[in-house]
Scaffold this active site. Structure first.
Site, PDB file in Angstrom:
ATOM      1  CE  LYS A 152      55.721  50.097  23.369  1.00  0.00           C
ATOM      2  NZ  LYS A 152      54.424  49.535  23.024  1.00  0.00           N
ATOM      3  CD  GLN A 199      53.642  47.194  30.436  1.00  0.00           C
ATOM      4  OE1 GLN A 199      52.697  46.500  30.514  1.00  0.00           O
ATOM      5  NE2 GLN A 199      54.622  46.699  29.883  1.00  0.00           N
ATOM      6  CE  LYS A 225      48.464  45.621  29.582  1.00  0.00           C
ATOM      7  NZ  LYS A 225      49.799  44.905  29.099  1.00  0.00           N
ATOM      8  N   GLY A 259      49.874  45.227  21.904  1.00  0.00           N
ATOM      9  CA  GLY A 259      48.837  44.108  22.033  1.00  0.00           C
ATOM     10  C   GLY A 259      49.076  43.702  23.528  1.00  0.00           C
ATOM     11  CG  ASP A 260      47.875  42.412  27.691  1.00  0.00           C
ATOM     12  OD1 ASP A 260      48.918  42.175  28.139  1.00  0.00           O
ATOM     13  OD2 ASP A 260      46.888  42.013  28.350  1.00  0.00           O
ATOM     14  CB  THR A 281      56.123  37.823  25.560  1.00  0.00           C
ATOM     15  OG1 THR A 281      55.649  39.207  24.953  1.00  0.00           O
ATOM     16  CG2 THR A 281      55.632  37.850  27.129  1.00  0.00           C
TER      17      THR A 281
HETATM   18  P1  NDP Z   1      46.187  35.708  24.110  1.00  0.00           P
HETATM   19  O1  NDP Z   1      44.810  37.034  23.872  1.00  0.00           O
HETATM   20  O2  NDP Z   1      46.941  35.852  22.958  1.00  0.00           O
HETATM   21  O3  NDP Z   1      46.119  34.435  25.006  1.00  0.00           O
HETATM   22  C1  NDP Z   1      45.381  34.459  26.023  1.00  0.00           C
HETATM   23  C2  NDP Z   1      45.386  33.242  26.611  1.00  0.00           C
HETATM   24  O4  NDP Z   1      45.080  33.164  27.861  1.00  0.00           O
HETATM   25  C3  NDP Z   1      44.278  32.527  25.672  1.00  0.00           C
HETATM   26  O5  NDP Z   1      44.745  31.106  25.733  1.00  0.00           O
HETATM   27  C4  NDP Z   1      43.039  32.625  26.634  1.00  0.00           C
HETATM   28  O6  NDP Z   1      42.379  31.577  26.433  1.00  0.00           O
HETATM   29  C5  NDP Z   1      43.521  32.754  28.147  1.00  0.00           C
HETATM   30  N1  NDP Z   1      42.909  33.660  28.787  1.00  0.00           N
HETATM   31  C6  NDP Z   1      42.593  34.947  28.734  1.00  0.00           C
HETATM   32  N2  NDP Z   1      41.927  35.448  29.523  1.00  0.00           N
HETATM   33  C7  NDP Z   1      41.451  34.340  30.514  1.00  0.00           C
HETATM   34  C8  NDP Z   1      40.706  34.337  31.586  1.00  0.00           C
HETATM   35  N3  NDP Z   1      40.142  35.496  32.261  1.00  0.00           N
HETATM   36  N4  NDP Z   1      40.630  33.288  32.297  1.00  0.00           N
HETATM   37  C9  NDP Z   1      41.101  32.199  31.517  1.00  0.00           C
HETATM   38  N5  NDP Z   1      42.090  31.934  30.541  1.00  0.00           N
HETATM   39  C10 NDP Z   1      42.169  33.140  29.755  1.00  0.00           C
HETATM   40  O7  NDP Z   1      47.066  36.916  25.073  1.00  0.00           O
HETATM   41  P2  NDP Z   1      48.542  36.828  25.381  1.00  0.00           P
HETATM   42  O8  NDP Z   1      49.116  35.536  25.410  1.00  0.00           O
HETATM   43  O9  NDP Z   1      49.228  38.042  24.743  1.00  0.00           O
HETATM   44  O10 NDP Z   1      48.683  37.364  27.174  1.00  0.00           O
HETATM   45  C11 NDP Z   1      48.524  36.092  28.038  1.00  0.00           C
HETATM   46  C12 NDP Z   1      49.177  36.781  29.169  1.00  0.00           C
HETATM   47  O11 NDP Z   1      50.517  37.214  29.064  1.00  0.00           O
HETATM   48  C13 NDP Z   1      48.488  38.012  29.585  1.00  0.00           C
HETATM   49  O12 NDP Z   1      48.761  38.142  31.488  1.00  0.00           O
HETATM   50  C14 NDP Z   1      49.276  39.289  29.522  1.00  0.00           C
HETATM   51  O13 NDP Z   1      49.148  40.418  29.987  1.00  0.00           O
HETATM   52  C15 NDP Z   1      50.666  38.729  29.296  1.00  0.00           C
HETATM   53  N6  NDP Z   1      51.484  39.454  28.626  1.00  0.00           N
HETATM   54  C16 NDP Z   1      51.553  39.429  27.251  1.00  0.00           C
HETATM   55  C17 NDP Z   1      52.565  39.999  26.536  1.00  0.00           C
HETATM   56  C18 NDP Z   1      52.452  40.128  24.966  1.00  0.00           C
HETATM   57  O14 NDP Z   1      53.340  40.783  24.428  1.00  0.00           O
HETATM   58  N7  NDP Z   1      51.223  39.747  24.274  1.00  0.00           N
HETATM   59  C19 NDP Z   1      53.652  40.617  27.057  1.00  0.00           C
HETATM   60  C20 NDP Z   1      53.915  40.329  28.648  1.00  0.00           C
HETATM   61  C21 NDP Z   1      52.819  39.730  29.208  1.00  0.00           C
HETATM   62  P3  NDP Z   1      40.921  31.940  25.793  1.00  0.00           P
HETATM   63  O15 NDP Z   1      41.354  31.945  24.155  1.00  0.00           O
HETATM   64  O16 NDP Z   1      39.801  30.721  25.760  1.00  0.00           O
HETATM   65  O17 NDP Z   1      40.259  33.345  25.985  1.00  0.00           O
HETATM   66  O1  2IT Z   2      52.535  43.192  29.395  1.00  0.00           O
HETATM   67  C1  2IT Z   2      53.331  43.526  28.507  1.00  0.00           C
HETATM   68  O2  2IT Z   2      54.399  43.874  28.769  1.00  0.00           O
HETATM   69  C2  2IT Z   2      52.650  43.617  26.955  1.00  0.00           C
HETATM   70  N1  2IT Z   2      51.221  43.505  26.955  1.00  0.00           N
HETATM   71  C3  2IT Z   2      53.413  44.212  26.080  1.00  0.00           C
HETATM   72  C4  2IT Z   2      53.321  45.618  26.202  1.00  0.00           C
HETATM   73  C5  2IT Z   2      54.178  46.218  24.874  1.00  0.00           C
HETATM   74  O3  2IT Z   2      53.998  47.547  24.790  1.00  0.00           O
HETATM   75  O4  2IT Z   2      54.844  45.611  24.231  1.00  0.00           O
END
Ligand code: NDP
Ligand code: 2IT
Length: 448
Positions: free
Chosen positions: A92, A113, A128, A167-168, A211
């Site tokens: 997952k 993860q 992942k 998603g991520d 999250t």
């Molecule tokens: P999104 O794509 O929705 O948003 C990502 C954000 O981070 C955007 O503002 C983006 O800016 C910025 N960003 C992405 N990559 C970079 C980079 N290399 N350098 C600078 N800024 C960057 O992703 P999420 O909000 O889902 O994910 C954000 C973080 O949270 C990640 O680390 C992800 O692994 C983690 N995460 C996500 C979960 C989820 O359920 N979605 C769960 C747990 C953790 P821009 O729009 O300019 O690219």
């Molecule tokens: O980093 C994370 O935990 C996620 N992007 C969510 C993973 C998931 O299976 O919901």
């Protein structure tokens, strides 16, 4: 520093075998460092080769994703799925679409993860995936064709009881919809093979918010138990403006805090009056535009093009919610100098090891990613349960379960830190608490 002979040997072997996978090695080192006191007391781990097996994914596929853009040109990207460990449940973990995606990034995320999913207390293994595809500037039709091409290969490896992606970065509701549609088309099979689905086809209420909300439930509990304080009146600095950052900001505001910054990959905005989330959501979720737009529309807000300057804004609480290694030692120093009391990670591995060391050494309450951002995958686990039941729970039911899970994760991590003689060090606590269940399952299931 690794002083335990067994952990040091396995780390050195891992480093030799994966010498170019720098993010992966960073994640492994942190976990090994935390586990030293536990491994010292458990010789059966070495006797059963647990650490050697833990650092080698069950399998990792990489594949060509060929698709046609709107101009009729053939484009090729690389896709990955890393099925890291299935000892406590089906693989997952999310899919990341971003040009910085490499094998190392996918492996570090998959490795972390395993322990995060274990902390949720749900039966979820670790995995992942993703691609170096850049969704920015692509039309909806291009996104759809890419997702279809990606799933045309990925569908061979996944399944509702095998491996359940979500998603991520760069993968949200739109992408999950196209990926799910293609899986269903290819397999002629309607199952909960992905999470984060639309509500009309098996998605869970509160998964979008999970999250960010979960991060704040974790911070709320940490503040209450470790400082006797609440979020009321606190100033919060957030990086990122994506799924995690937006809903972290929303819950922080609901709990009485003021959020004064958000950022994207190009820059950041500072709004001393508190971010107007309706404007931010419209810019990011509807228009998919740059964050600089915010400062043009909201009086009093300013834009800066160095996104790491968010850490220079005085605050009580800092929440890195963008990407890995975005908060460095200098940023930690600036935060401490300005009186920060809590740093909690919404993103995966956003703080460098030096930054974490500095924050802990200066008495900052630190919520590590594996614990603090586990609310997303936990709610994915709740989506899987609802899919198995062919039933949907209300928003309130899911949100209540999410909150209970986050409160439990805090206490389990805190108690594990105490058991290790490092009370309050939640990096150690989360790594140990997550590891114990996984290693016990691996010991019970035999060697393979
Ligand atoms: P999104 O794509 O929705 O948003 C990502 C954000 O981070 C955007 O503002 C983006 O800016 C910025 N960003 C992405 N990559 C970079 C980079 N290399 N350098 C600078 N800024 C960057 O992703 P999420 O909000 O889902 O994910 C954000 C973080 O949270 C990640 O680390 C992800 O692994 C983690 N995460 C996500 C979960 C989820 O359920 N979605 C769960 C747990 C953790 P821009 O729009 O300019 O690219
Ligand atoms: O980093 C994370 O935990 C996620 N992007 C969510 C993973 C998931 O299976 O919901």
């Amino acid at each position: 520093m690794l002083t335990n002979e067994y952990l040091k040997r396995v780390y050195d072997e891992t480093a030799n075998r994966n010498s170019t996978d720098k993010e992966f090695l960073q994640a492994v080192y942190e976990v090994f460092d935390s586990l030293q006191p536990y491994v010292e007391k458990h010789p059966e781990l070495e006797a059963n080769g647990i650490m050697e097996r833990l650092v080698e994914p069950d399998r990792m596929v990489s594949f060509r994703v060929a698709w046609v853009d709107d101009a009729g040109k053939v484009r090729v990207n690389r896709g990955y799925r890393c099925q890291f460990n299935s000892s406590i449940g089906p693989y997952k973990g999310g899919l990341r679409f971003h040009p910085t995606v490499t094998r190392s990034v996918i492996k570090f995320l998959g490795f972390e993860q395993i322990f995060k999913n274990s902390l949720t207390s749900l039966p979820l293994g670790g995995g992942k995936g993703g691609s170096d595809f850049d969704p920015k500037g692509k039309s909806d039709a291009e996104i759809m064709r890419f997702c279809q091409a990606f799933m045309t290969e990925l569908h061979r490896y996944i399944g509702a009881d095998v491996d359940v992606p979500a998603g991520d970065i760069g993968v949200g509701g739109r992408e999950i919809g196209y990926l799910f549609g293609q899986y269903k088309f290819l397999k002629n099979n309607f199952t909960g093979v992905l999470t984060g689905k639309g509500l009309a086809f098996g998605g869970s209420l509160a998964r979008t918010e999970a999250t960010g909300y979960g991060l704040l439930y974790f911070v709320e509990e940490m503040l209450k138990c470790m400082k006797g304080e609440s979020l009321e009146g606190k100033t919060v600095v957030i990086s990122g403006a994506g799924n995690v950052a937006i809903y972290a900001a929303q819950k922080a505001m609901q709990l009485g805090a003021k959020v004064v910054t958000m950022s994207d990959s190009k820059g950041y905005v500072y709004d001393p009056n508190g971010i107007n989330l309706d404007v931010m959501k419209h810019i990011k979720e509807v228009e998919r535009a740059r964050i600089s737009e915010y400062a043009k529309r909201v009086p009093g807000a300013t834009y800066g093009d160095n996104r790491s300057d968010v850490w220079k804004i005085p605050c009580d609480i800092a929440l890195p919610c963008a990407t890995q290694n975005e908060l460095h030692e200098d940023d930690a120093k600036a935060l401490v100098a300005n009186g920060v009391t809590v740093v909690a990670e919404g993103a995966n591995m956003p703080s460098t090891p030096e930054a974490i060391e500095y924050l802990l050494a200066h008495g900052v309450l630190f919520g590590p990613a594996k614990a603090a951002n586990a609310g997303g995958v936990a709610t994915s686990g709740l989506e899987m349960s609802q899919n198995s039941q062919r039933f949907s729970w209300t928003f309130e039911e899911v949100d209540k379960k999410l909150k209970e899970i986050m409160v439990n994760i805090f206490h389990n991590s805190y108690n594990a830190s105490k058991d290790c003689g490092m009370e309050g060090n939640l990096v150690v606590g989360a790594n140990v608490a997550g590891f114990i269940k996984v290693s016990n399952a691996m010991l019970a299931e035999g060697i393979f």
